[in-house]
Write an enzyme that holds these catalytic residues in place. Structure first.
Site, PDB file in Angstrom:
ATOM      1  N   ASN A   1     -10.309  -0.308   0.366  1.00 40.98           N
ATOM      2  CA  ASN A   1      -8.854  -0.179   0.339  1.00 40.98           C
ATOM      3  C   ASN A   1      -8.334  -0.803  -0.963  1.00 40.98           C
ATOM      4  OD1 ASN A   1      -6.111  -0.597   0.643  1.00 40.98           O
ATOM      5  ND2 ASN A   1      -6.247  -1.226   2.790  1.00 40.98           N
TER       6      ASN A   1
ATOM      7  N   CYS B   1       0.820  -1.222   0.000  1.00 43.31           N
ATOM      8  CA  CYS B   1       0.000   0.000   0.000  1.00 43.31           C
ATOM      9  C   CYS B   1       0.852   1.271   0.000  1.00 43.31           C
ATOM     10  CB  CYS B   1      -0.947   0.004   1.188  1.00 43.31           C
ATOM     11  SG  CYS B   1      -2.008  -1.444   1.204  1.00 43.31           S
TER      12      CYS B   1
ATOM     13  N   HIS C   1      -3.333   7.096   2.094  1.00 42.08           N
ATOM     14  CA  HIS C   1      -3.768   5.768   1.667  1.00 42.08           C
ATOM     15  C   HIS C   1      -5.126   5.498   2.314  1.00 42.08           C
ATOM     16  CE1 HIS C   1      -4.175   1.579   1.056  1.00 42.08           C
ATOM     17  NE2 HIS C   1      -3.793   1.227   2.272  1.00 42.08           N
TER      18      HIS C   1
HETATM   19  O1  UT7 Z   1      -3.756  -1.250   3.558  1.00 44.03           O
HETATM   20  C1  UT7 Z   1      -3.017  -1.879   4.530  1.00 44.03           C
HETATM   21  C2  UT7 Z   1      -3.179  -1.260   5.827  1.00 44.03           C
HETATM   22  N1  UT7 Z   1      -4.280  -1.877   6.548  1.00 44.03           N
HETATM   23  C3  UT7 Z   1      -4.925  -1.178   7.453  1.00 44.03           C
HETATM   24  O2  UT7 Z   1      -4.664  -0.004   7.621  1.00 44.03           O
HETATM   25  C4  UT7 Z   1      -5.943  -1.865   8.330  1.00 44.03           C
HETATM   26  C5  UT7 Z   1      -5.837  -1.339   9.730  1.00 44.03           C
HETATM   27  N2  UT7 Z   1      -6.792  -1.937  10.653  1.00 44.03           N
HETATM   28  C6  UT7 Z   1      -8.090  -1.616  10.628  1.00 44.03           C
HETATM   29  O3  UT7 Z   1      -8.527  -0.829   9.803  1.00 44.03           O
HETATM   30  C7  UT7 Z   1      -9.001  -2.199  11.690  1.00 44.03           C
HETATM   31  O4  UT7 Z   1      -8.200  -2.831  12.673  1.00 44.03           O
HETATM   32  C8  UT7 Z   1     -10.048  -3.226  11.136  1.00 44.03           C
HETATM   33  C9  UT7 Z   1     -11.091  -2.494  10.340  1.00 44.03           C
HETATM   34  C10 UT7 Z   1      -9.329  -4.259  10.282  1.00 44.03           C
HETATM   35  C11 UT7 Z   1     -10.735  -3.917  12.299  1.00 44.03           C
HETATM   36  O5  UT7 Z   1     -11.349  -2.954  13.158  1.00 44.03           O
HETATM   37  P1  UT7 Z   1     -11.165  -3.068  14.737  1.00 44.03           P
HETATM   38  O6  UT7 Z   1     -11.949  -1.974  15.335  1.00 44.03           O
HETATM   39  O7  UT7 Z   1      -9.683  -3.097  15.008  1.00 44.03           O
HETATM   40  O8  UT7 Z   1     -11.872  -4.435  15.052  1.00 44.03           O
HETATM   41  P2  UT7 Z   1     -11.262  -5.722  15.757  1.00 44.03           P
HETATM   42  O9  UT7 Z   1     -10.321  -6.428  14.858  1.00 44.03           O
HETATM   43  O10 UT7 Z   1     -10.789  -5.362  17.135  1.00 44.03           O
HETATM   44  O11 UT7 Z   1     -12.553  -6.588  15.923  1.00 44.03           O
HETATM   45  C12 UT7 Z   1     -13.599  -6.222  16.846  1.00 44.03           C
HETATM   46  C13 UT7 Z   1     -14.673  -7.286  16.805  1.00 44.03           C
HETATM   47  C14 UT7 Z   1     -14.134  -8.693  16.952  1.00 44.03           C
HETATM   48  O12 UT7 Z   1     -15.073  -9.431  17.726  1.00 44.03           O
HETATM   49  P3  UT7 Z   1     -14.788  -9.735  19.272  1.00 44.03           P
HETATM   50  O13 UT7 Z   1     -13.508 -10.468  19.312  1.00 44.03           O
HETATM   51  O14 UT7 Z   1     -14.717  -8.390  19.933  1.00 44.03           O
HETATM   52  O15 UT7 Z   1     -15.994 -10.524  19.648  1.00 44.03           O
HETATM   53  C15 UT7 Z   1     -14.091  -9.233  15.563  1.00 44.03           C
HETATM   54  O16 UT7 Z   1     -14.238 -10.638  15.512  1.00 44.03           O
HETATM   55  O17 UT7 Z   1     -15.313  -7.260  15.540  1.00 44.03           O
HETATM   56  C16 UT7 Z   1     -15.305  -8.566  14.963  1.00 44.03           C
HETATM   57  N3  UT7 Z   1     -15.211  -8.425  13.518  1.00 44.03           N
HETATM   58  C17 UT7 Z   1     -16.293  -8.254  12.738  1.00 44.03           C
HETATM   59  N4  UT7 Z   1     -17.614  -8.205  13.010  1.00 44.03           N
HETATM   60  C18 UT7 Z   1     -18.456  -8.002  12.003  1.00 44.03           C
HETATM   61  C19 UT7 Z   1     -14.117  -8.408  12.746  1.00 44.03           C
HETATM   62  N5  UT7 Z   1     -14.457  -8.229  11.460  1.00 44.03           N
HETATM   63  C20 UT7 Z   1     -15.807  -8.136  11.432  1.00 44.03           C
HETATM   64  C21 UT7 Z   1     -16.744  -7.951  10.405  1.00 44.03           C
HETATM   65  N6  UT7 Z   1     -18.049  -7.884  10.735  1.00 44.03           N
HETATM   66  N7  UT7 Z   1     -16.379  -7.812   9.115  1.00 44.03           N
END
Ligand code: UT7
Length: 330
Positions: A285, A114, A255
């Site tokens: 993305n 990216c 990005h």
């Molecule tokens: O281009 C390369 C660079 N990449 C990035 O910049 C990505 C950076 N990271 C992010 O943007 C965020 O970390 C994400 C969008 C990927 C995830 O958001 P988050 O607020 O960090 O969520 P999380 O991973 O802490 O997940 C929170 C909860 C979890 O459930 P529990 O464990 O709290 O019960 C996940 O299992 O949300 C759950 N979850 C979802 N729920 C519904 C994860 N993905 C999903 C989903 N739909 N798609």
């Protein structure tokens, strides 16, 4: 006297016509439009169909950028294709060179995930500043939908496909005002699209490792933390090099990974919301394509105007990150 400055004189972009709204993803994985929108800002993404290729998207974006810059394809000296998803592992830049009829151009791929567009911008700048080349076509293009695990809700909701391109030209007035690049391979495990081999014995005692690439694997939380900390730092560094203060920035073009990252970076730098370019609601993305895609849209919408100062930053797998400060136009 030779022109050893750099001007970005045209942009273009292309995305597949097929879009997939968040709601449709609920048919594939346990997720919701509400979760995706509030956690990322993404509402839909474009997906390349089997009839589309990286070459076709990148060539369309390139044709627009070349037309906007007012040069002819035959005048291009160098084509840099920033991508992690080439049609051909040996590289797709030469196919694009042929498609465009850029007969004089040297063409090669550059991989920095990216951050690819920013790394490509700086690479292109070196060729121009040393007087080697005058006209460079820089493309950022990715079809990550090829490599997403469509059963993994942590990643499949994030990515989309697209291409963006710019033409950089040698100029008396140097419009690339500052830049900084960084890599940290110790954090490589945070975001991968790894090759996985199945050992195969060709002859007694002679093995080969044939296999394929595994889907994208990401520790979202770690990457989020990294981006929120490192992106403001590196923009500050590039600004320092440019001898500019934050309030002199007209536009922040990051990005497009997550709206929350865009907001956090802008807040940490004290950049008001109206200066932040965001189009990830429509495209998700798109990796190396995201910056030139956002830039081109903003130019075509008449937001970014000649002489505007743009701070841009890419970040992602590697881990890699970088920032560039430039003034739009000739
Ligand atoms: O281009 C390369 C660079 N990449 C990035 O910049 C990505 C950076 N990271 C992010 O943007 C965020 O970390 C994400 C969008 C990927 C995830 O958001 P988050 O607020 O960090 O969520 P999380 O991973 O802490 O997940 C929170 C909860 C979890 O459930 P529990 O464990 O709290 O019960 C996940 O299992 O949300 C759950 N979850 C979802 N729920 C519904 C994860 N993905 C999903 C989903 N739909 N798609």
């Amino acid at each position: 006297m030779q022109n050893l400055g750099i001007a970005i004189t045209g942009s273009g972009s292309a995305t597949p016509a097929t879009s997939l709204h968040n709601q449709r993803l609920t048919e594939l994985v346990e997720t919701s439009d509400e979760w995706i929108t509030t956690r990322t800002g993404i509402r839909q993404r474009r997906l390349a169909q089997p009839t589309e290729s990286l070459k076709s998207l990148a060539s369309e974006a390139s044709r627009q950028a070349i037309a906007a810059s007012g040069i002819k394809a035959e005048e291009i000296d160098l084509i840099l294709l920033a991508t992690s998803t080439p049609d051909d592992l040996f590289g797709s830049a030469c196919q694009i060179q042929a498609e465009l009829g850029a007969i004089r151009a040297v063409a090669f791929d550059l991989t920095a995930a990216c951050s690819g567009f920013i790394f490509g911008l700086v690479t292109a700048a070196q060729y121009i500043r040393t007087g080697v080349y005058q006209n460079v076509l820089l493309i950022g293009a990715d079809i990550l939908s090829r490599w997403v695990d469509w059963q993994d809700r942590r990643t499949c909701v994030l990515f989309g496909d697209g291409a963006g391109a710019v033409v950089l030209q040698a100029s008396k007035c140097d419009r690339l005002l500052g830049f900084a690049l960084k890599s940290d391979g110790t954090q490589n495990g945070c975001l991968n699209l790894p090759y996985q081999a199945t050992p195969r014995e060709l002859l007694p005692g002679v093995k080969v490792a044939q296999g394929t690439y595994q889907p994208i694997d990401m520790n979202g939380k770690e990457v989020y933390r990294f981006a929120a900390q490192k992106v403001p730092e590196i923009i500050d560094k590039a600004l320092f090099q440019a001898n500019l203060s934050v309030d002199q920035i007209d536009w922040l073009v990051l990005h497009q990974a997550n709206q929350r990252i865009l907001d956090t970076v802008a807040q940490r730098l004290n950049i008001p919301e109206h200066k932040v370019i965001s189009n990830l609601a429509h495209y998700g993305n798109t990796s190396a394509a995201s910056i030139p895609l956002a830039l081109d849209e903003a130019v075509r919408q008449g937001k970014i105007k000649p002489n505007d100062i743009i701070a841009t930053s890419g970040f992602g797998a590697g881990l890699t990150w970088g920032a560039a400060i430039f003034q739009w136009g000739r």
